[in-house]
Design a protein around this motif. Structure first.
Motif, short mmCIF file in Angstrom:
data_model
loop_
_atom_site.label_atom_id
_atom_site.label_comp_id
_atom_site.label_asym_id
_atom_site.label_seq_id
_atom_site.Cartn_x
_atom_site.Cartn_y
_atom_site.Cartn_z
N ALA A 85 -8.35 -12.95 22.60
CA ALA A 85 -7.27 -13.54 21.80
C ALA A 85 -7.67 -13.63 20.33
N ARG A 86 -8.96 -13.86 20.09
CA ARG A 86 -9.43 -14.01 18.71
C ARG A 86 -9.39 -12.69 17.94
N ILE A 87 -9.73 -11.60 18.60
CA ILE A 87 -9.79 -10.31 17.89
C ILE A 87 -8.43 -9.94 17.29
N PRO A 88 -7.32 -9.99 18.05
CA PRO A 88 -6.01 -9.73 17.42
C PRO A 88 -5.65 -10.76 16.35
N ARG A 89 -6.08 -12.01 16.54
CA ARG A 89 -5.86 -13.02 15.49
C ARG A 89 -6.51 -12.56 14.19
N ASP A 90 -7.73 -12.06 14.31
CA ASP A 90 -8.47 -11.66 13.13
C ASP A 90 -7.90 -10.40 12.49
N TRP A 91 -7.40 -9.46 13.31
CA TRP A 91 -6.73 -8.29 12.74
C TRP A 91 -5.55 -8.74 11.88
N ALA A 92 -4.72 -9.61 12.45
CA ALA A 92 -3.53 -10.05 11.73
C ALA A 92 -3.91 -10.84 10.48
N TRP A 93 -4.87 -11.76 10.62
CA TRP A 93 -5.27 -12.57 9.47
C TRP A 93 -5.85 -11.69 8.37
N ALA A 94 -6.68 -10.72 8.74
CA ALA A 94 -7.30 -9.86 7.75
C ALA A 94 -6.26 -9.02 7.02
N ALA A 95 -5.29 -8.46 7.75
CA ALA A 95 -4.27 -7.63 7.11
C ALA A 95 -3.40 -8.45 6.17
N GLN A 96 -2.98 -9.64 6.62
CA GLN A 96 -2.13 -10.47 5.77
C GLN A 96 -2.91 -11.02 4.58
N THR A 97 -4.17 -11.33 4.78
CA THR A 97 -5.01 -11.81 3.68
C THR A 97 -5.19 -10.71 2.64
N ALA A 98 -5.40 -9.48 3.11
CA ALA A 98 -5.52 -8.34 2.19
C ALA A 98 -4.23 -8.15 1.40
N ARG A 99 -3.10 -8.29 2.08
CA ARG A 99 -1.80 -8.16 1.41
C ARG A 99 -1.67 -9.17 0.28
N TYR A 100 -1.98 -10.43 0.55
CA TYR A 100 -1.77 -11.47 -0.45
C TYR A 100 -2.83 -11.42 -1.55
N ALA A 101 -4.03 -10.96 -1.23
CA ALA A 101 -5.05 -10.79 -2.26
C ALA A 101 -4.63 -9.70 -3.24
N ALA A 102 -4.13 -8.59 -2.73
CA ALA A 102 -3.67 -7.51 -3.60
C ALA A 102 -2.47 -7.95 -4.43
N THR A 103 -1.59 -8.74 -3.82
CA THR A 103 -0.43 -9.26 -4.56
C THR A 103 -0.89 -10.19 -5.69
N ARG A 104 -1.90 -11.00 -5.42
CA ARG A 104 -2.45 -11.90 -6.43
C ARG A 104 -2.92 -11.11 -7.65
N ILE A 105 -3.56 -9.98 -7.39
CA ILE A 105 -4.03 -9.11 -8.47
C ILE A 105 -2.87 -8.42 -9.17
N PHE A 106 -1.90 -7.95 -8.39
CA PHE A 106 -0.75 -7.27 -8.97
C PHE A 106 0.02 -8.20 -9.91
N GLU A 107 0.10 -9.46 -9.55
CA GLU A 107 0.80 -10.44 -10.40
C GLU A 107 0.16 -10.54 -11.78
N ALA A 108 -1.14 -10.30 -11.85
CA ALA A 108 -1.85 -10.42 -13.14
C ALA A 108 -1.79 -9.14 -13.96
N SER A 109 -1.18 -8.08 -13.40
CA SER A 109 -1.18 -6.79 -14.10
C SER A 109 -0.13 -6.71 -15.21
N GLY A 110 0.81 -7.66 -15.22
CA GLY A 110 1.81 -7.67 -16.27
C GLY A 110 2.87 -6.58 -16.09
N GLY A 111 3.67 -6.43 -17.12
CA GLY A 111 4.76 -5.45 -17.05
C GLY A 111 4.29 -4.03 -16.88
N SER A 112 3.13 -3.69 -17.42
CA SER A 112 2.66 -2.31 -17.32
C SER A 112 2.39 -1.92 -15.87
N GLY A 113 2.16 -2.90 -15.00
CA GLY A 113 1.83 -2.60 -13.61
C GLY A 113 2.97 -2.04 -12.80
#
Length: 405
Positions: free
Chosen positions: A326-354
C-alpha cells in the motif's frame, strides 16, 4: 528460462549502477539539444532511440536469462530521471520501453522467445484495450481492439495489451496478450498540452489471432506466480505486476522537476553574476523558492528509490508486506504530485518571459503536469488505499481502470 539458447546474443550489457549512470550521462547533451524538436515534432528523436539501444540501457531490467543486465528498478528510476531532466518526453518513452519489458517475464517462456529472438526488441503497453476476445483453437481472436495512451508505439516491436475472455459459463477472465506491431494500426490523435513528444497515440487492432502462449491471466500477473516468472532466478521477476509497473515511469516527472529547478537556478546565477549586494539581497524570496522546490524533489526521489531498493533486495515476493504494497503506490502518487507542484513553484518565478514557446521552462511545466495526470499517480485513491492498510482494514481489490483516461 528461455527455450532458445541464442536469446539475448549481441546485447550490450551494463556492469553496475555507476556504469548505467556513466552511459546515460554521456547521451544527455544530445538529448537536451533535441528536446525542443521532440516537443514540436510530437516524436522522440530516432537518433536518441538508436543511441539508447547501442548503450544497452533499454535492457537495464531485462533478466540475464534473456540477455539483459538485470540491474533492478532503482537503477531504472535513476536513469529515467536523468533523461527526463533534459527532455521529459524522451525520459517517459525510455521508462516505458525499458521498464515495461519486465511484464514479458510473466508470460510463458515461448512468448519470451518470440519477442527476444530480436535482441533489440522494444515493448509498449496498453493496459486496457477495448474490443472482443474469444477463445479459439490454438489461442485467442481479438476483434475491434481500440486503446489510447500507447507511449513508445513509434518504436515498439510488440505491444502488451489488457483485455479478457468470456468463458462458456458467462464468467469473465481478465488476461494480458502480447501482439506484434505489424498487426496494429496507429491513429495519429496525440495532440495534447504536454508530453507531446511521447507520441502516446491510440492503437487499433481490427482482427488478430493470438497464439495461446502469448497470453497470461491477470490473476497470474497479480500474484507474480506464472510459469514464465518462475523460469527466472531474480525475485523481481516474480513480483506482482501491480507492485512494479509504475516504477517504469515515476522517474520521469521527478526528473522533469529536477531539470526545472536546476535550469532555473543556473539561469538566475548567470543573470545575477555581476549584481551588487542590494540586487542580490532583493532575490532572497527567489532563493527560498529554489531551496524549497529542490528539497521537495530530492525527497520525492529518495522516497521512490527506497521503495525500488526494497523490491530489488527482496529474495521472494513474500518479503514485501501488505503495508509495503500500500505504501509503494502512495509514494508513487506523492512523488509525482510533489514534482508537479515543485515545478509549478519554479514556473511561477519565471515571470512573463516563461510563457513563450521558446522558453524551455514552459515545456517542462506542461510535461510534468501531464505526467502527473497518469492514473497510477492519482493522489486520492493512493492515499485512501494506504490509509485503509495502515488502519488494519481490508484493502480494496486491484482492478484495471474501467475508463478511457
Amino acid at each position: 528460462m528461455a527455450t532458445n539458447p541464442t536469446i539475448g546474443e549481441g546485447r550490450t550489457l551494463i556492469a553496475d549502477s555507476a556504469d548505467a549512470l556513466d552511459r546515460v550521462r554521456g547521451l544527455l547533451p544530445a538529448i537536451r539539444e533535441r528536446a525542443r524538436m521532440v516537443d514540436e515534432d510530437r516524436h522522440v528523436s530516432d537518433a536518441t532511440i538508436d543511441e539508447l539501444r547501442q548503450s544497452g540501457l533499454f535492457n537495464i531490467v531485462t533478466p540475464k536469462t534473456l540477455g539483459g543486465s538485470e540491474l533492478g528498478f532503482a537503477d531504472l528510476v535513476r536513469v529515467t530521471a536523468e533523461i527526463a531532466a533534459v527532455c521529459g518526453s524522451t525520459g517517459w518513452v525510455y521508462g516505458v520501453l525499458a521498464g515495461h519489458s519486465w511484464l514479458l517475464n510473466l508470460f510463458p517462456a515461448a512468448a519470451q522467445d518470440d519477442v527476444f529472438s530480436n535482441p533489440d526488441a522494444l515493448i509498449a503497453t496498453v493496459f486496457r484495450l477495448a474490443g472482443k476476445v474469444e477463445e479459439v483453437e490454438g489461442g485467442y481472436r481479438l476483434q475491434g481492439g481500440d486503446g489510447r495512451f500507447c507511449s513508445g508505439i513509434d518504436f515498439a516491436d510488440w505491444v502488451i495489451i489488457g483485455n479478457g475472455i468470456t468463458r462458456a459459463d458467462g464468467s469473465f477472465e481478465p488476461r494480458f496478450f502480447v501482439i506484434p506491431r505489424s498487426e496494429i494500426e496507429v491513429v495519429d490523435d496525440w495532440y495534447t498540452v504536454g508530453m507531446r513528444g511521447t507520441g502516446s497515440r491510440t492503437i487499433r487492432i481490427a482482427d488478430s489471432f493470438i497464439p495461446a502462449h502469448r497470453s497470461v491471466s491477470l490473476a497470474e500477473m497479480l500474484s507474480g506466480n506464472s510459469p514464465g516468472a518462475n523460469a527466472h532466478k531474480g525475485a523481481i521477476y516474480r513480483m506482482p505486476f501491480a507492485d512494479i509497473a509504475p516504477f517504469s515511469i515515476i522517474g520521469a516527472p521527478i526528473g522533469m522537476a529536477q531539470g526545472a529547478v536546476r535550469n532555473f537556478a543556473e539561469q538566475l546565477g548567470q543573470r545575477l553574476s555581476d549584481a551588487g549586494d542590494v540586487e542580490l539581497g532583493e532575490q532572497s524570496a527567489t532563493y527560498a523558492r529554489i531551496a524549497q522546490a529542490s528539497a521537495e524533489v530530492d525527497a520525492a526521489l529518495a522516497l521512490v528509490l527506497r521503495d525500488a531498493e526494497l523490491i530489488d533486495r527482496a529474495h521472494s515476493p513474500a518479503d514485501i508486506s501488505p503495508l509495503d504494497r500500500a505504501r509503494i503506490p502512495r509514494d508513487w502518487a506523492w512523488a509525482a504530485q510533489t514534482a508537479r507542484y515543485a515545478a509549478t513553484r519554479i514556473f511561477e518565478a519565471s515571470g512573463g518571459s516563461g510563457i513563450y514557446d521558446g522558453h524551455g521552462l514552459q515545456r517542462v511545466w506542461r510535461d510534468v503536469n501531464s505526467a502527473a495526470q497518469h492514473f497510477a499517480f492519482t493522489w486520492d485513491s493512493a492515499m485512501s488505499r494506504y490509509g485503509r492498510a495502515a488502519s488494519g482494514l481490508k484493502p480494496s481489490e486491484f482492478a484495471l481502470p474501467n475508463r478511457r483516461k
